[in-house]
Design an enzyme around this catalytic site. Structure first.
Site, PDB file in Angstrom:
ATOM      1  N   HIS A 121      12.183  21.801 -15.340  1.00  0.00           N
ATOM      2  CA  HIS A 121      12.432  22.195 -13.955  1.00  0.00           C
ATOM      3  C   HIS A 121      13.067  23.576 -13.880  1.00  0.00           C
ATOM      4  O   HIS A 121      13.651  24.076 -14.839  1.00  0.00           O
ATOM      5  CB  HIS A 121      13.356  21.179 -13.267  1.00  0.00           C
ATOM      6  CG  HIS A 121      14.752  21.152 -13.823  1.00  0.00           C
ATOM      7  ND1 HIS A 121      15.063  20.590 -15.045  1.00  0.00           N
ATOM      8  CD2 HIS A 121      15.928  21.626 -13.320  1.00  0.00           C
ATOM      9  CE1 HIS A 121      16.363  20.698 -15.263  1.00  0.00           C
ATOM     10  NE2 HIS A 121      16.903  21.343 -14.230  1.00  0.00           N
ATOM     11  N   ASP A 123      15.899  25.393 -11.544  1.00  0.00           N
ATOM     12  CA  ASP A 123      16.995  24.874 -10.727  1.00  0.00           C
ATOM     13  C   ASP A 123      16.781  25.126  -9.232  1.00  0.00           C
ATOM     14  O   ASP A 123      16.486  26.250  -8.799  1.00  0.00           O
ATOM     15  CB  ASP A 123      18.317  25.520 -11.150  1.00  0.00           C
ATOM     16  CG  ASP A 123      18.929  24.858 -12.375  1.00  0.00           C
ATOM     17  OD1 ASP A 123      18.560  23.713 -12.678  1.00  0.00           O
ATOM     18  OD2 ASP A 123      19.761  25.512 -13.039  1.00  0.00           O
ATOM     19  N   HIS A 281      13.788  24.797 -17.627  1.00  0.00           N
ATOM     20  CA  HIS A 281      14.556  24.231 -18.739  1.00  0.00           C
ATOM     21  C   HIS A 281      14.529  22.713 -18.693  1.00  0.00           C
ATOM     22  O   HIS A 281      14.145  22.099 -17.694  1.00  0.00           O
ATOM     23  CB  HIS A 281      16.000  24.759 -18.759  1.00  0.00           C
ATOM     24  CG  HIS A 281      16.757  24.542 -17.485  1.00  0.00           C
ATOM     25  ND1 HIS A 281      16.597  25.335 -16.364  1.00  0.00           N
ATOM     26  CD2 HIS A 281      17.694  23.617 -17.152  1.00  0.00           C
ATOM     27  CE1 HIS A 281      17.391  24.920 -15.395  1.00  0.00           C
ATOM     28  NE2 HIS A 281      18.061  23.868 -15.846  1.00  0.00           N
ATOM     29  N   ARG A 296      28.799  24.623 -15.546  1.00  0.00           N
ATOM     30  CA  ARG A 296      27.789  25.594 -15.144  1.00  0.00           C
ATOM     31  C   ARG A 296      28.202  26.329 -13.882  1.00  0.00           C
ATOM     32  O   ARG A 296      28.663  25.724 -12.915  1.00  0.00           O
ATOM     33  CB  ARG A 296      26.453  24.883 -14.872  1.00  0.00           C
ATOM     34  CG  ARG A 296      25.311  25.825 -14.533  1.00  0.00           C
ATOM     35  CD  ARG A 296      24.060  25.047 -14.164  1.00  0.00           C
ATOM     36  NE  ARG A 296      24.190  24.403 -12.865  1.00  0.00           N
ATOM     37  CZ  ARG A 296      23.437  23.387 -12.451  1.00  0.00           C
ATOM     38  NH1 ARG A 296      22.529  22.871 -13.252  1.00  0.00           N
ATOM     39  NH2 ARG A 296      23.612  22.872 -11.252  1.00  0.00           N
TER      40      ARG A 296
END
Length: 305
Positions: A121, A123, A281, A296
């Site tokens: 996917h 983000d 990723h 993150r």
């Protein structure tokens, strides 16, 4: 300098002179994307415009950058990421209360295995303006397992057959948070989520706003084409159903080709910085019930075109 000293220091630390005298060394990890940076401290970069700009230049070149032994405080983490752009919150995961924009992705014995990270996917393409990128730091990781894979979607587009490129030129598709994060929610909560984040329409092939590269821009959040059903594409119903769906499945599957990928094994205080506009990723979930804790900082992006 230890993390404890950094947290207690009230005065801003100075960037080491050696950093200014020596360019960063970038060691490519594959033939298409990914490089490990050597000789740089992101704590220094969080306080230095020139150093952060050099890292940004390398990011545009390699699409994903990796660093080891980055003993960052959370404040330094968000400060460095902020030099790449304004930070954004996540509507489902939320942010650290003391550091807006920093999301804790903790998988421990109290967490149930979930199925969002372990899909290829890009983000938050369910936003009108998906993130520009992210800075992800490993806090704790299993001894074995828990790797992350990134994919070069500009390379995936370049290597498509020419007749497929012609077929998808100008196409647009819907991306949905309701059909992914919202699917397991009670119906009212799911509808509220969609009302807040209506399914946006993005080009199937986007243009990177800084490099000019063409990027194949469909992923696990993509549900369907919105402008495929035209006389040029559809002679009869079968051309659309299942024809359009089969084409979308084929395009999404390009991210699974190993020649476009790089795989990173995490260690505590390892960091990955990626360009969300040109990569996908996949967080490999092969480690449960071991513990994996990541933090993150997501960077606001612009509307794809």
């Amino acid at each position: 300098m230890s993390q404890t000293v950094r947290q207690r220091s009230a005065a801003p630390a100075l960037v080491r002179a050696s950093v200014r005298r020596t360019s960063i060394k970038a060691e490519p990890l594959t033939c298409t994307l990914g490089a490990e940076l050597v000789g740089v401290d992101l704590g220094d970069a969080s306080r230095d415009d020139d150093l952060a700009a050099e890292i940004k230049t390398l990011l545009l070149r390699y699409k994903v950058l990796f660093l080891r032994d980055q003993d960052l405080t959370r404040a330094e983490h968000v400060a460095f990421a902020s030099r790449l752009g304004p930070l954004e919150d996540h509507p489902v995961l939320g942010s650290d209360p003391d550091h807006p924009g920093l999301v804790r992705i903790y998988k421990d014995l109290d967490s149930k295995p979930e199925h969002y990270e372990n899909a290829l996917h890009c983000d938050a393409t369910w936003r009108e303006s998906p993130p520009m990128g992210a800075v992800l730091r490993c806090v704790e990781t299993p001894e074995v397992g828990g790797d992350t894979i990134w994919v070069d979607m500009a390379e995936a587009y370049r290597r498509l057959p020419e007749h497929v490129k012609a077929q998808i030129e100008g196409l647009h598709a819907r991306h949905s948070i309701e059909a992914t994060f919202g699917a397991a929610m009670p119906v009212e909560q799911r509808h509220q989520l969609k009302a807040k984040y209506p399914d946006p329409e993005h080009p199937v092939v986007r243009t990177h706003p800084e490099t000019g590269e063409k990027v194949l821009f469909v992923n696990a959040f993509t549900t369907h084409f919105v402008d495929f059903h035209t006389p040029e594409n559809v002679r009869c119903g079968q051309d659309y159903a299942p024809g359009a769906g089969n084409l979308l499945t084929y395009l999404i599957s390009q991210a699974a080709i190993p020649e476009y990928q790089v795989r990173w094994r995490w260690q505590p205080n390892s960091v990955a910085i990626w360009d969300n506009r040109s990569t996908q990723h996949y967080a490999v979930q092969d480690y449960w019930p071991a513990v994996r804790k990541m933090e993150r900082a997501g960077i606001t992006g612009d509307r794809p075109f």
